[in-house]
Write a protein that holds these residues in place. Structure first.
Motif, mmCIF file in Angstrom:
data_model
loop_
_atom_site.group_PDB
_atom_site.id
_atom_site.type_symbol
_atom_site.label_atom_id
_atom_site.label_comp_id
_atom_site.label_asym_id
_atom_site.label_seq_id
_atom_site.Cartn_x
_atom_site.Cartn_y
_atom_site.Cartn_z
ATOM 1 N N GLN A 1 -6.362 18.240 -2.869
ATOM 2 C CA GLN A 1 -5.625 16.989 -2.815
ATOM 3 C C GLN A 1 -6.577 15.809 -2.971
ATOM 4 O OE1 GLN A 1 -3.682 16.627 0.983
ATOM 5 N NE2 GLN A 1 -5.580 16.397 2.139
ATOM 6 N N LEU A 2 -6.033 14.724 -3.520
ATOM 7 C CA LEU A 2 -6.749 13.463 -3.654
ATOM 8 C C LEU A 2 -6.287 12.532 -2.549
ATOM 9 C CD1 LEU A 2 -6.749 12.681 -7.479
ATOM 10 C CD2 LEU A 2 -8.677 13.398 -6.082
ATOM 11 N N VAL A 3 -7.235 11.723 -2.021
ATOM 12 C CA VAL A 3 -6.934 10.755 -0.975
ATOM 13 C C VAL A 3 -7.458 9.402 -1.413
ATOM 14 C CG1 VAL A 3 -7.304 10.106 1.423
ATOM 15 C CG2 VAL A 3 -6.996 12.510 0.838
ATOM 16 N N CYS A 4 -6.591 8.384 -1.334
ATOM 17 C CA CYS A 4 -6.979 6.998 -1.608
ATOM 18 C C CYS A 4 -6.961 6.246 -0.282
ATOM 19 C CB CYS A 4 -6.006 6.370 -2.610
ATOM 20 S SG CYS A 4 -6.271 4.605 -2.881
ATOM 21 N N ALA A 5 -8.123 5.743 0.133
ATOM 22 C CA ALA A 5 -8.260 5.035 1.413
ATOM 23 C C ALA A 5 -8.478 3.545 1.140
ATOM 24 C CB ALA A 5 -9.420 5.607 2.222
ATOM 25 N N VAL A 6 -7.638 2.686 1.744
ATOM 26 C CA VAL A 6 -7.681 1.230 1.541
ATOM 27 C C VAL A 6 -8.094 0.554 2.841
ATOM 28 C CG1 VAL A 6 -6.321 -0.811 0.987
ATOM 29 C CG2 VAL A 6 -5.932 1.324 -0.267
ATOM 30 N N GLN A 7 -9.111 -0.327 2.749
ATOM 31 C CA GLN A 7 -9.603 -1.068 3.908
ATOM 32 C C GLN A 7 -9.397 -2.563 3.664
ATOM 33 O OE1 GLN A 7 -10.984 0.227 6.965
ATOM 34 N NE2 GLN A 7 -10.411 -1.894 7.417
ATOM 35 N N HIS A 8 -8.889 -3.268 4.733
ATOM 36 C CA HIS A 8 -8.593 -4.709 4.618
ATOM 37 C C HIS A 8 -8.905 -5.362 5.966
ATOM 38 C CE1 HIS A 8 -5.965 -8.345 4.160
ATOM 39 N NE2 HIS A 8 -6.456 -8.279 2.928
ATOM 40 N N PRO A 9 -9.261 -6.644 5.973
ATOM 41 C CA PRO A 9 -9.572 -7.310 7.251
ATOM 42 C C PRO A 9 -8.445 -7.250 8.259
ATOM 43 C CG PRO A 9 -10.336 -8.653 5.422
ATOM 44 C CD PRO A 9 -9.556 -7.529 4.828
ATOM 45 N N THR A 10 -7.235 -7.096 7.843
ATOM 46 C CA THR A 10 -6.114 -7.041 8.774
ATOM 47 C C THR A 10 -5.936 -5.670 9.400
ATOM 48 O OG1 THR A 10 -4.594 -6.492 6.982
ATOM 49 C CG2 THR A 10 -4.899 -8.828 7.487
ATOM 50 N N LEU A 11 -6.720 -4.690 8.983
ATOM 51 C CA LEU A 11 -6.527 -3.311 9.431
ATOM 52 C C LEU A 11 -7.629 -2.894 10.391
ATOM 53 C CD1 LEU A 11 -5.668 -1.711 5.963
ATOM 54 C CD2 LEU A 11 -4.047 -2.444 7.725
ATOM 55 N N THR A 12 -7.261 -2.186 11.418
ATOM 56 C CA THR A 12 -8.245 -1.609 12.323
ATOM 57 C C THR A 12 -8.717 -0.234 11.824
ATOM 58 O OG1 THR A 12 -6.453 -0.656 13.650
ATOM 59 C CG2 THR A 12 -7.291 -2.822 14.301
ATOM 60 N N ALA A 13 -7.899 0.414 11.003
ATOM 61 C CA ALA A 13 -8.251 1.704 10.407
ATOM 62 C C ALA A 13 -7.714 1.716 8.979
ATOM 63 C CB ALA A 13 -7.667 2.858 11.217
ATOM 64 N N PRO A 14 -8.387 2.417 8.058
ATOM 65 C CA PRO A 14 -7.933 2.421 6.664
ATOM 66 C C PRO A 14 -6.540 3.029 6.527
ATOM 67 C CG PRO A 14 -10.175 3.273 6.853
ATOM 68 C CD PRO A 14 -9.637 3.187 8.237
ATOM 69 N N LEU A 15 -5.809 2.526 5.538
ATOM 70 C CA LEU A 15 -4.542 3.128 5.137
ATOM 71 C C LEU A 15 -4.824 4.139 4.027
ATOM 72 C CD1 LEU A 15 -2.216 -0.013 5.009
ATOM 73 C CD2 LEU A 15 -2.404 1.690 6.834
ATOM 74 N N THR A 16 -4.165 5.274 4.068
ATOM 75 C CA THR A 16 -4.442 6.339 3.102
ATOM 76 C C THR A 16 -3.178 6.753 2.369
ATOM 77 O OG1 THR A 16 -4.147 8.053 4.788
ATOM 78 C CG2 THR A 16 -6.387 7.236 4.423
ATOM 79 N N GLY A 17 -3.375 7.121 1.122
ATOM 80 C CA GLY A 17 -2.324 7.730 0.311
ATOM 81 C C GLY A 17 -2.849 9.031 -0.269
ATOM 82 N N MET A 18 -2.019 10.069 -0.328
ATOM 83 C CA MET A 18 -2.461 11.400 -0.758
ATOM 84 C C MET A 18 -1.660 11.869 -1.972
ATOM 85 S SD MET A 18 -3.124 13.389 2.846
ATOM 86 C CE MET A 18 -1.464 13.078 3.427
#
Length: 505
Positions: A224-241
């Protein structure tokens, strides 16, 4: 931002002009209440989209007649956010009916809410309403969290060894700063920087798109592929698989097992087995054709998953092996995932019926026995030829050994007187000399007895072939009894000598 409803006491353009005049002359109205103080302590306020934020404003000293308001912006573009007499659905007082605390709560923060906010005290006079005091202003910034990333793959499946694109998208975030990382089974993959789509309006959110090229492998069925997004508003990355099996196609290998067909007997059942192995996804269709015509077959197994995540199945075709079907061609046609069909063909070979009640096993045994007889006969023939050749060579060698050089000495027919002397051992009249095929050296001739008398046979240059002179007849009455003299010296190296020694009487 939706325009806020106007309160009943909201001033229009005359009030705006009055505010501008008050800004130019901040001391206006100050003499009316020197002890009144207004405090707006917040310099910056940061809030996430959809959350609530507070704007603090308090007063102290003597009360001064006139309304309190919150304005967004200053000058001609200002907008009333809260008024004591108006209706503002998203804005409420922190302390209701307080004459000194005018802190407000703004619900459901929006990106349009970003800007500078001022707490303002107005005063009433004969000329109308004018600004009495105002705070230093509070800068509000609204941050928007990005939406959960979505990973999309190619529109069509691809096979192992092909590179296909995958895209990760996220939107609705503010500010612009954002980072994206790709992983395949927890292993990082290098990718280009994401593409940021700038909004048309300054206070709108941003969108992001990141693309990655991946070469598919056969064992990616469970990857599987995972896309991890990091932004100043986030405490932990958001991921899409994304499961790579959605984009992968592994074509099957097809084989028809027909090993037993060559031994099929008339009116017996011949089995054709079509093996379909190592394919993904599991959707597959198998059809059988006899000489190009489709036939119905029901003996097809269900796909079975292997430990690698691939699938396999088999289909059995049973045919009545009649003489009319001898040489018929049976084709297994496999269609996988709507791709071009894969076909494999086998031919029905029928052996003749066994005679005298012999079974196929006995026929095979007799055939093998015949082969053994043929091999033995060939080996015996070769051995006989070798023995004959060896015997021939031995006889040829013996016949050549007998042809050694020889010399004969004969006397004429003797009289009756001579007959009486045959018993004399010293009266030697005949000699057969057989010599080996070797040259007699001069030294060997000289070493012979000094009382020998010699007869010399001198030949010319020896011929090159094996037909050398090996036999000579010498007829004479007797040998000359001249005084002893040394043996004649050979004139040529090719001379051969025969010596005859005659004892003296």
């Amino acid at each position: 931002m939706e325009p806020l409803p106007r309160g009943p006491g909201r001033a229009a353009w005359p009030l705006t002009c009055l505010v501008l005049l008050c800004l130019r002359w901040p001391g206006a109205g100050a003499q009316a209440g020197q002890s009144f103080q207004l405090q707006q302590p917040q310099t910056k306020v940061s809030v996430n989209k959809g959350e609530m934020f507070n704007l603090t404003c308090t007063t102290s000293g003597d009360d001064h007649p006139g309304p309190m308001k919150w304005l967004k912006g200053w000058g001609s573009e200002n907008e009333t956010i809260y008024d004591q007499t108006g209706s503002f659905p998203r804005v409420t007082r922190a302390v209701s009916e307080s004459n000194t605390d005018f802190t407000i709560h703004i619900m459901d923060a929006r990106l349009e809410d970003a800007g500078s906010y001022y707490c303002v005290k107005f005063s009433k006079s004969l000329g109308g309403v004018q600004v009495f005091q105002h705070g230093k202003g509070t800068e509000v910034s609204v941050h928007a969290k990005p939406s959960p990333p979505v990973v999309s793959g190619p529109q069509h499946r691809a096979g192992p060894g092909q590179s296909v694109p995958f895209t990760c998208t996220a939107g609705g975030f503010f500010p612009r700063d954002i980072s994206v990382k790709w992983f395949k089974d927890r292993s990082p993959i290098l990718a280009r920087q994401p593409q940021i789509i700038t909004p048309e309006q300054l206070k709108s959110s941003y969108n992001m798109s990141s693309t990655l090229m991946v070469m598919l492998k056969e064992d990616d069925v469970r990857s599987q592929l995972v896309c991890a997004v990091q932004h100043p508003t986030l405490t932990a990355p958001l991921t899409g698989m994304y499961q790579l099996s959605k984009a992968l196609r592994v074509s099957p290998s097809v084989h028809v097992d027909a090993d037993r067909l060559s031994l099929s007997e008339v009116n017996k059942t011949a089995n054709f087995t079509c093996h379909v192995k190592g394919f993904y996804p599991r959707g597959v269709t198998i059809t059988w054709l006899e000489n190009g015509t489709e036939i119905k077959v029901e003996n097809t197994s269900q796909p079975v998953e292997t430990p690698q995540g691939l699938f396999e199945l088999s289909s059995l075709l049973q045919v009545q092996a009649t003489e009319e079907k001898n040489g018929s061609m049976f084709t297994c046609r496999v269609v996988h995932d709507a791709q071009d069909p894969i076909s494999r063909t086998a031919t029905l070979q029928i052996t003749a019926p066994a005679r005298d009640g012999l079974s196929n096993w006995s026929q095979a045994y007799n055939g093998n026995l015949l082969v053994i007889y043929i091999v033995v006969g060939v080996v015996c023939t070769v051995l006989a030829l070798l023995v004959a050749a060896i015997l021939y060579l031995i006889r040829a060698k013996q016949s050549k050994g007998k042809s050694s050089p020889s010399a004969r000495l004969h006397e004429p027919e003797k009289s009756s007187e001579a007959t009486t002397q045959e018993s004399d051992p010293n009266n030697l009249t005949y000699a057969d000399l057989n010599f080996d095929r070797e040259r007699k050296t001069i030294r060997r001739m000289v070493e012979m007895s000094q009382q020998s008398e010699y007869a010399c046979i001198q030949t010319s240059q020896a011929p090159t072939s094996d037909d050398n002179l090996t036999y000579a007849d010498l007829d004479m009455v007797h040998l000359s009894k001249a005084p002893r003299r040394p043996a004649p010296r050979p004139e040529e190296a090719s001379s051969e000598y025969a010596s005859v020694q005659i004892p003296r009487k």
